[in-house]
Motif scaffolding. Structure first.
Motif, short mmCIF file in Angstrom:
data_model
loop_
_atom_site.label_atom_id
_atom_site.label_comp_id
_atom_site.label_asym_id
_atom_site.label_seq_id
_atom_site.Cartn_x
_atom_site.Cartn_y
_atom_site.Cartn_z
N GLN A 115 -7.77 4.82 -4.21
CA GLN A 115 -6.33 5.10 -4.39
C GLN A 115 -5.60 4.94 -3.06
N ASP A 116 -6.18 5.49 -1.99
CA ASP A 116 -5.53 5.42 -0.68
C ASP A 116 -5.46 3.98 -0.20
N LEU A 117 -6.56 3.25 -0.38
CA LEU A 117 -6.59 1.85 0.03
C LEU A 117 -5.52 1.06 -0.72
N PHE A 118 -5.40 1.33 -2.00
CA PHE A 118 -4.42 0.63 -2.83
C PHE A 118 -3.00 0.97 -2.37
N THR A 119 -2.78 2.24 -2.08
CA THR A 119 -1.45 2.68 -1.64
C THR A 119 -1.05 2.02 -0.33
N GLY A 120 -2.05 1.74 0.51
CA GLY A 120 -1.77 1.19 1.83
C GLY A 120 -1.60 -0.33 1.89
N LEU A 121 -1.78 -1.01 0.75
CA LEU A 121 -1.66 -2.47 0.76
C LEU A 121 -0.24 -2.92 1.10
N THR A 122 -0.13 -4.07 1.74
CA THR A 122 1.18 -4.65 2.04
C THR A 122 1.97 -4.88 0.75
N PRO A 123 3.20 -4.40 0.68
CA PRO A 123 3.99 -4.60 -0.56
C PRO A 123 4.29 -6.09 -0.78
N PRO A 124 4.54 -6.48 -2.02
CA PRO A 124 4.87 -7.87 -2.32
C PRO A 124 6.08 -8.33 -1.51
N PRO A 125 6.13 -9.60 -1.13
CA PRO A 125 7.22 -10.10 -0.29
C PRO A 125 8.55 -10.25 -1.04
N MET A 126 8.50 -10.18 -2.38
CA MET A 126 9.73 -10.34 -3.16
C MET A 126 10.07 -9.04 -3.89
N ALA A 127 11.35 -8.85 -4.20
CA ALA A 127 11.75 -7.69 -5.00
C ALA A 127 11.36 -7.94 -6.45
N LEU A 128 10.85 -6.93 -7.14
CA LEU A 128 10.42 -7.11 -8.54
C LEU A 128 11.31 -6.30 -9.48
#
Lengths: 242, 242
Positions: free
Chosen positions: A229-242
């Motif tokens: 969960q923590d690893l997932f939370t820390g991922l770089t957000p997508p470069p585009m707005a969704l």
């Protein structure tokens, strides 16, 4: 269903199996799928089984019964290779006994086996034995075999297990692999059987059962789940707005 | 092989599919498995397909051809439920055309479909349509469907996706799920097609293709792989010496 995994690593061998069998959802039982064949100070072999329980039980019983005799058997085979041949032959014999000439097509009599261990004078070796009785051996490039419900628990093994993985790490990876499998398939269930052999020793350095209430397994599952969960939370957000 | 995943979440819908098809290992091709049916400002639907390519292509072509006519079709269905019925009926029709009365048993004509989207006046909905043409709908408790090679990529979804997961997180989880699948099954391959709908909008807020050289996907894969290794390294060691 069943899930078993076995690894042949530089430091030794690791075996793990679940204990749940089911013939329909309302017919669930606990059966040992890990079998030890030993001659103290000379050989120690572990057999894991998945598939038709009647077939695998017969194979194990025949191997056990013959082990005391003078005919070629698992306790007098001269090498691990010869032992694998013998186990494969025994499986062919059982399937032929129960389904002569393959006449019965609505029942799957097949089972898959993993055989590993060490015989004095031979290295620590690991074989995957197919329902047809033929087999392949683990290598440094492909250090582990899975039988049964293998897919859910494979990604973690592929990411962390290599031939150089130490035994304690390999043990942990097997437990995590079971955690992922048991979360997704109800027919793979606790307790788990574990056997670990250090290379060059002719008996298991660990042979134990991980029960539902095992403190260490519970800790590991929690750490893994929270860590993902923590690893997932820390991922770089997508470069585009969704 | 194929892997597709679709999620129905509080914020909207997420669709992802690979593009590899294979008829034998030496017959690999790239085909779109994601199909968009739109009527601007009134409806927008996405269909994902896995299984027999001839069947799924025929289903898509028939749906497209009829979309311009007066007969009941995917662009005049009054609800998502009605559209799912129509797609299921079209699949039954194609399989019956190609294999009347199921006489051919050595070819698997079946395919599995996922249909999702929004029609004005109806909510954002998601259906899993079986080869028999019947279907189930996603709920808050079961917010995602997978078709094709689903097992390798399921554990990560089970750990991080719930109905409340925001769309950007869901997009990330789909990419990670594909990463795990593509590491284990060569017949699931890049590029990936992605479609995202925000609830209440009648057109995709994102519809794009993730190519092999996509910088963001590469970053995510590296972060995930490294993160798993670090997480694994940080686990509490076993309580016993091995």
């Amino acid at each position: 269903m069943t899930y078993c995994v076995a690894m042949r690593l530089d430091e030794g061998l690791v075996f793990a199996s679940d204990t749940r069998t089911n013939a329909g959802f309302d017919h669930i039982a606990t059966f040992r799928k890990m079998h030890l064949f030993e001659k103290l100070g000379e050989r120690s072999l572990v057999l894991l089984s998945a598939g038709n329980l009647a077939t695998s039980q017969s194979v194990v019983k025949l191997l056990e019964r013959r082990a005391g005799t003078n005919e070629p058997n698992i306790l007098n085979a001269e090498s691990m290779f010869e032992a694998a041949e013998l186990v494969g032959q025994t499986m062919r014999e059982v399937i032929q006994r129960d389904n002569p000439d393959g006449k019965i097509s609505h029942v799957d009599f097949s089972c898959s086996l993993v055989l590993g261990g060490q015989i004095q004078g031979d290295g620590h070796r690991l074989f995957n034995i197919y329902p047809e009785g033929n087999f392949i051996e683990a290598t440094e490039e492909t250090p582990y075999f899975q039988i049964g419900e293998s897919k859910y628990g494979k990604p973690i093994l592929d990411r962390v297990v290599t031939y150089d993985t130490p035994l304690d790490r390999a043990y942990q990876s097997a437990l995590i692999s079971f955690d992922s499998t048991m979360k997704s398939n109800l027919s793979v269930g606790m307790p788990l059987d574990i056997a670990i052999f250090r290379k060059g020793t002719l008996q298991p350095s660990l042979m134990h059962r991980v029960e539902e209430n095992c403190e260490y397994f519970r800790t590991l599952r929690q750490q893994w789940h929270q860590g993902i969960q923590d690893l997932f939370t820390g991922l770089t957000p997508p470069p585009m707005a969704l």
